[in-house]
Structures are given as structure tokens and as C-alpha cells.
Design a protein around this motif. Structure first.
Motif, short mmCIF file in Angstrom:
data_model
loop_
_atom_site.label_atom_id
_atom_site.label_comp_id
_atom_site.label_asym_id
_atom_site.label_seq_id
_atom_site.Cartn_x
_atom_site.Cartn_y
_atom_site.Cartn_z
N VAL A 1 0.84 -1.21 0.00
CA VAL A 1 0.00 0.00 0.00
C VAL A 1 0.86 1.24 0.00
N LEU B 1 -3.01 -0.72 -6.08
CA LEU B 1 -3.24 -0.13 -4.76
C LEU B 1 -4.55 -0.63 -4.17
N GLN C 1 -4.94 -2.69 -0.69
CA GLN C 1 -5.82 -2.22 0.38
C GLN C 1 -6.80 -3.32 0.81
#
Length: 367
Positions: free
Chosen positions: A176, A196, A200
Motif C-alpha cells: 500500500v 493499490l 488495500q
């Protein structure tokens, strides 16, 4: 030059440590011979004193002298034994010591000069990190990238390289931070946003959080057909309880998949899991009298589909367990045999099938 002097001293010390006990053993042997002669003279003096005091007669004194002489001769024989300690053997050992002290270091130098690298300079870690990454192992390459980014935190391209590595290593929190740093420093593409979003989700234990949904939506703005973003947004619908919407999203993704796409199998597994959950929920709503027939029909449909070809290990396990619950032992054994044939190239799957057969008591009995 100092290092060679140290090596020479160490070699000499090692040789001396091995040869010193031999030299000590010889000195002790010669001392024993001198002690034997002194003891003989002392015995003769004692015999003469006893004879002078008339404690023994002349015949007994003569016999005692003969016995003392025999003892001295036996001691002399041992001293002259080739296996014992003689002056000639001492000279031989000294010659061996000199030969070892000169030849061992010389031989070591010749071997190292022929096969070693005496002129190769030192190469500390910092120098290795500056060398060609293609010639390094993975750990050194990773350390090189991390060291570079620590010194150059604004290198967006470096963060873009590092982030997927963290993701594959199972380090979602680090991934992340790396994806965010790449985006912040100019690498703000659809794939970075999708990566990303995946990081997450993994950092949240597989839950598609609101933050991850926003990230994935941004990825689709940059590339409407991005498969990774579409896949995880479909999972978000599934987690929301919108099974029909999730199925439609997954089927659309399969329809748009290019030939040979590696992620197709993952999409199909999600579809099968949703279908199974939906079917079980539908059966649970049926009257008790109709549930058994519905279950049997579902199992038969799965058996026909797997019999036609293909099938994952999870699907074969589900079929075998279902047939066993329905009391169809023969069909379950046949399914195990077919699964073995279909998955013969997967050693882990074969082991799991063996374990399942033992667990359900479906192993063939020896005649």
C-alpha cells in the motif's frame, strides 16, 4: 603483505601443535632408560649391603644380581625397540617436522595460486548493490532497490517496481505504501490504482473497503476495461449480497477476456462459488420433502459436467463428498478414479484425493 605473514604464522602454529606431542613422547622414553640404569645400580648396592650384614648368603646374593641384570636387559630391549623411542627415530621425526613445516605452506600457496583469486579485490555489499541487478540474487536485488529508494524517495518508477514485489511477498501494508508513493510521484496509471486497490483489500483481510472501492473506481476512470479493478469491484458486489450483480460482472469480465488470460480461472472459481451458494440458499427455502430431490439433482448435474471434461480439485472434492453423503459409495469411488486421471499431473491434488478417500472410507480394499 601482512595477511600472508598472518597466514604463515597460523600454518606454522598448526603444524607445531600436531608435532609437539610426538617430540615430548620421545624425551620421556629416554628418561625412562636412564632411570632403569640408576635403579639397577641401586639394587646392586642394596644386595652388597645385605650381604655385608649377613642378611643373605653368597648364593642368594648372586641370584639377586642375576635377576637385577635380567631386568636391566629387558629395559634395554624395550629402549631399542623400533616402536619405542630411539635416537634414530628422533632424527626421523625431526626431519618429518622440517618437511611438514616447509611443504604444507608451500603446497597451500601453490593450490591457492592455481585455483584461488589472490588478486581479486574486496567487494563489500555497497559495491554489490551498485552492480548489474540481473547478476544478483533476489534478496540482493530487493535490498538494492530499497536502498536506492531510501536515498531517492521521489523516484516514482522505483516505487512502481517495488510495490508488486511486496504484493507477491504477502506484505500488503508495505505494498500500500509503495503503490501510494508511486502514484504520488508521477506513476498515476490505471494499473497502479488497481494494484493499490488490491493491496488495500488484502491489508483489510480480504474485505473490499470503501477506500479500496474509491481506488478501483479511479482505476476504471483511467482504463474502463481494467480487468483487475473490475474483478475486485465484482467481489465487492458479492460481499454486499448482490449475487446477481456479481455474476453479471464476472460473466462480462469473462466475455471480454483476451485469449490465454491468466486470471480467467480465478473468475470462473468465483462464479462457481456464487452458483453453489445460490443453489444451497434456494434448496434451503424448499419444503423438506423436496430438498433431497433437489440436492440429488444438483449433484447429478455436477457429476455430468465433470464427466464431460475438466474440473478443478475443489469441484471434484465437492462431488465426492456429496455422493458419499447421499450413500452413493460406488459413484464416489468412480469419481475419485476419474479425478486421479484428470489431475494426474498435479502431485498435490493426488495427495489430497488420497487423503479424502481415506477420510471418507472410500479406499479400495485389497482382495
Amino acid at each position: 603483505m601482512l595477511i600472508w605473514i598472518i597466514f604463515a604464522v597460523m600454518t606454522g602454529a598448526a603444524v607445531f601443535a600436531l608435532l609437539w606431542p610426538l617430540g615430548r613422547g620421545q624425551g620421556a622414553a629416554f628418561a625412562d632408560g636412564s632411570d632403569a640404569a640408576s635403579l639397577y645400580r641401586a639394587q646392586l648396592d642394596e644386595i652388597d649391603r645385605d650381604l655385608g650384614r649377613t642378611l643373605i648368603g653368597p648364593a642368594e646374593a648372586e641370584a639377586a644380581r642375576v635377576e637385577a641384570a635380567r631386568r636391566l636387559l629387558r629395559a634395554a630391549d624395550k629402549e631399542g625397540d623400533p616402536a619405542g623411542e630411539t635416537e634414530s627415530s628422533l632424527r626421523r621425526r625431526r626431519a618429518s617436522s622440517a618437511l611438514a613445516l616447509s611443504c604444507v605452506p608451500l603446497l597451500a600457496l601453490l593450490v591457492y595460486g592455481a585455483y584461488g583469486s589472490p588478486t581479486r579485490p574486496d567487494q563489500p555489499l555497497s559495491a554489490r548493490l551498485r552492480s548489474d541487478p540481473s547478476q544478483q540474487d533476489f534478496a540482493v536485488s530487493l535490498a538494492r532497490i530499497e536502498a536506492h529508494l531510501a536515498a531517492n524517495p521521489a523516484d516514482g518508477r522505483g516505487w512502481a517496481v517495488l510495490a508488486p514485489v511486496y504484493l507477491r511477498q504477502g506484505r500488503p501494508e508495505d505494498a500500500v505504501r509503495a503503490f501510494a508513493a508511486a502514484i504520488r510521484n508521477g506513476e498515476d496509471g490505471a494499473e497502479m490504482r488497481a494494484g493499490l486497490g488490491e493491496a488495500q483489500i488484502l491489508a483489510a483481510g480480504g474485505v473490499v473497503t470503501a477506500e479500496a472501492r474509491e481506488t478501483l473506481a479511479e482505476a476504471l476512470k483511467r482504463e474502463p476495461g481494467n480487468p483487475r479493478a473490475r474483478f475486485f469491484l465484482a467481489i465487492a458486489r458479492e460481499q454486499d449480497g448482490d449475487s446477481q450483480g456479481a455474476v453479471a460482472a464476472f460473466e462480462s469480465l469473462l466475455k471480454d477476456a483476451p485469449p490465454g488470460a491468466a486470471w480467467v480461472s480465478a473468475v470462473r472459481q468465483r462464479l462457481q462459488a456464487i452458483d453453489g451458494d445460490t443453489a444451497r440458499a434456494a434448496i434451503a427455502r424448499l419444503p423438506a420433502a423436496d430438498q433431497q430431490a433437489a440436492i440429488r439433482g444438483m449433484v447429478e448435474g455436477l457429476a455430468e459436467r465433470l464427466k464431460a471434461g475438466g474440473g478443478t480439485l475443489a469441484e471434484w472434492e465437492r462431488l465426492i463428498r456429496s455422493q458419499n453423503v447421499l450413500g452413493e459409495k460406488a459413484a464416489a469411488r468412480e469419481a475419485i478414479a476419474t479425478a486421479r486421471s484428470r489431475l494426474s499431473q498435479d502431485s498435490a491434488a493426488l495427495v489430497q484425493l488420497d487423503r479424502l478417500a481415506g477420510e471418507l472410507g472410500l479406499k479400495e480394499q485389497a482382495p
